[in-house]
Scaffold this motif. Structure first.
Motif, PDB file in Angstrom:
ATOM      1  N   LEU A  18       0.825  -1.210   0.000  1.00  0.00           N
ATOM      2  CA  LEU A  18       0.000   0.000   0.000  1.00  0.00           C
ATOM      3  C   LEU A  18       0.856   1.256   0.000  1.00  0.00           C
ATOM      4  O   LEU A  18       0.579   2.225  -0.727  1.00  0.00           O
ATOM      5  CB  LEU A  18      -0.921  -0.022   1.215  1.00  0.00           C
ATOM      6  N   ARG A  22       0.825   4.012  -3.040  1.00  0.00           N
ATOM      7  CA  ARG A  22       0.434   5.408  -2.800  1.00  0.00           C
ATOM      8  C   ARG A  22       1.555   6.378  -3.200  1.00  0.00           C
ATOM      9  O   ARG A  22       1.299   7.447  -3.759  1.00  0.00           O
ATOM     10  CB  ARG A  22       0.089   5.597  -1.325  1.00  0.00           C
ATOM     11  N   TYR A  23       2.789   6.010  -2.933  1.00  0.00           N
ATOM     12  CA  TYR A  23       3.891   6.931  -3.218  1.00  0.00           C
ATOM     13  C   TYR A  23       4.128   7.045  -4.726  1.00  0.00           C
ATOM     14  O   TYR A  23       4.333   8.145  -5.246  1.00  0.00           O
ATOM     15  CB  TYR A  23       5.164   6.452  -2.521  1.00  0.00           C
ATOM     16  N   GLY A  26       1.577   9.275  -6.696  1.00  0.00           N
ATOM     17  CA  GLY A  26       1.632  10.728  -6.555  1.00  0.00           C
ATOM     18  C   GLY A  26       2.853  11.325  -7.232  1.00  0.00           C
ATOM     19  O   GLY A  26       3.793  10.633  -7.630  1.00  0.00           O
TER      20      GLY A  26
END
Length: 362
Positions: A18, A22-23, A26
């Motif tokens: 996760l 997420r990193y 972005g």
């Protein structure tokens, strides 16, 4: 995390997946966000299983905003995790790659050489490292090949027009056959990492041992005794347990425990069918310093995954001196299959004689 712990599951692999997703989704992360991500990711990479770490490293290798600290941390790890970062990551500059080529294994250098753009200076450095590694491989002892001698009755007829025959050179001194380095745990411990890697590749090609020479898997009672002795720091008890479970001598058991790399214990656990999580607890209790190195932890996990059970049993058989365990019953004591269909002879006992006399009436 609380729900996963109640159900007995480890939440850290899911957290790493996760966090990476997420990193990488972005863009425009600040310096504080990069540092925070690097700190969290390194902590999770150090504790998750090898397949999860490998997938996460492959996903991060092409990330344009991969933090330098995390990239360096992954590049120093096992080759399964370091290879995609060394080949693809733009976070590692040429100076860092030069230092990694000097301080890591030849496999890491080969991964660096697969980059799309390599400067002439870096290419020269990589060529020197790989050439030195090939030289070490050539310097390893090779198996001796015995040439068949011609029969004594054979005669060599000299050619009249040939050059004059030179005197025969003196006979060489007899070669002393040295035992292979892996024949004892002490020799295995003194071997280099390259020699051990070649050995693991060679024993993987051997056929399985006969059933009489194979080790039974360790039971729950044996595992409990091993963990208890390791927690109490009782090397004599640990040696006695390994001596009994492996069928090796006391010196061999002490040599297995004395291997600071932990690889001899991984071989032992693989031969006895012990899962890596249980074996890791034993290794870190016996050698606490190994748990402080992320590279060593991943290296031991990778060895446990690559080394087959039959390959490990071959190495244990060499440490036993090639002796096989005696079967519980000798073959001559076992009944033959053809005797099962035959009627058993009635024993001549006084009771049978008395019954016969009663039937005859006297």
């Amino acid at each position: 995390m609380l729900a996963a712990r109640r159900n007995g599951r480890d939440p850290r692999p899911a957290l790493l997946r996760l966090l990476v997703a997420r990193y990488t989704a972005g863009r425009g992360h600040s310096a504080a966000e990069r540092q925070r991500f690097a700190d969290l990711a390194m902590r999770l990479f150090d504790v998750v299983d090898l397949p999860t770490a490998k997938r996460a490293a492959t996903e991060l290798a092409t990330a344009p905003e991969l933090p330098y600290a995390l990239a360096l941390h992954l590049a120093r790890g096992p080759i399964a995790i370091a290879a995609p970062v060394l080949r693809l990551s733009s976070a590692l500059d040429e100076v860092t790659l030069m230092a990694l080529a000097d301080t890591t294994s030849p496999d890491h250098a080969a991964a660096i050489s697969a980059r799309r753009e390599v400067s002439p200076l870096l290419a020269k450095k990589l060529a020197a490292v790989l050439h030195e590694a090939r030289g070490e491989l050539r310097s390893l002892p090779q198996p001796r090949i015995e040439m068949a001698e011609p029969p004594a009755s054979a005669e060599i007829v000299p050619d009249v027009g040939a050059a004059p025959t030179l005197p025969a050179p003196p006979a060489p001194a007899p070669l002393v056959e040295a035992a292979p380095f892996h024949a004892t745990p002490a020799g295995f411990r003194a071997a280099t990492a390259m020699q051990r890697a070649i050995l693991f590749d060679q024993i993987a090609l051997l056929p399985p041992l006969p059933m009489s020479a194979r080790l039974p898997r360790a039971g729950e009672a044996t595992l409990g005794k091993l963990e208890l002795a390791a927690m109490r720091h009782q090397p004599a008890v640990l040696g006695a347990l390994l001596e009994k479970a492996l069928g090796v001598s006391a010196d061999a058991a002490a040599g297995i425990l004395g291997d600071d790399s932990g690889e001899a214990l991984v071989v032992t656990g693989r031969a006895l069918g012990i899962p890596f999580d249980t074996m890791a607890r034993l290794i870190f209790l016996i050698h606490p310093t190994l748990g402080r190195s992320v590279t060593r932890v991943f290296g031991l996990a990778d060895l446990h995954e690559r080394l087959g059970e039959m390959s490990a049993q071959h190495l244990i058989a060499a440490w036993r001196g090639g002796a096989r365990r005696a079967p519980a019953l000798r073959m001559e004591e076992l009944p033959a299959m053809r005797s099962f269909g035959q009627k058993r002879r009635r024993s001549e006992t006084p009771v049978n004689e008395a019954n016969d006399r009663n039937r005859r009436g006297g």
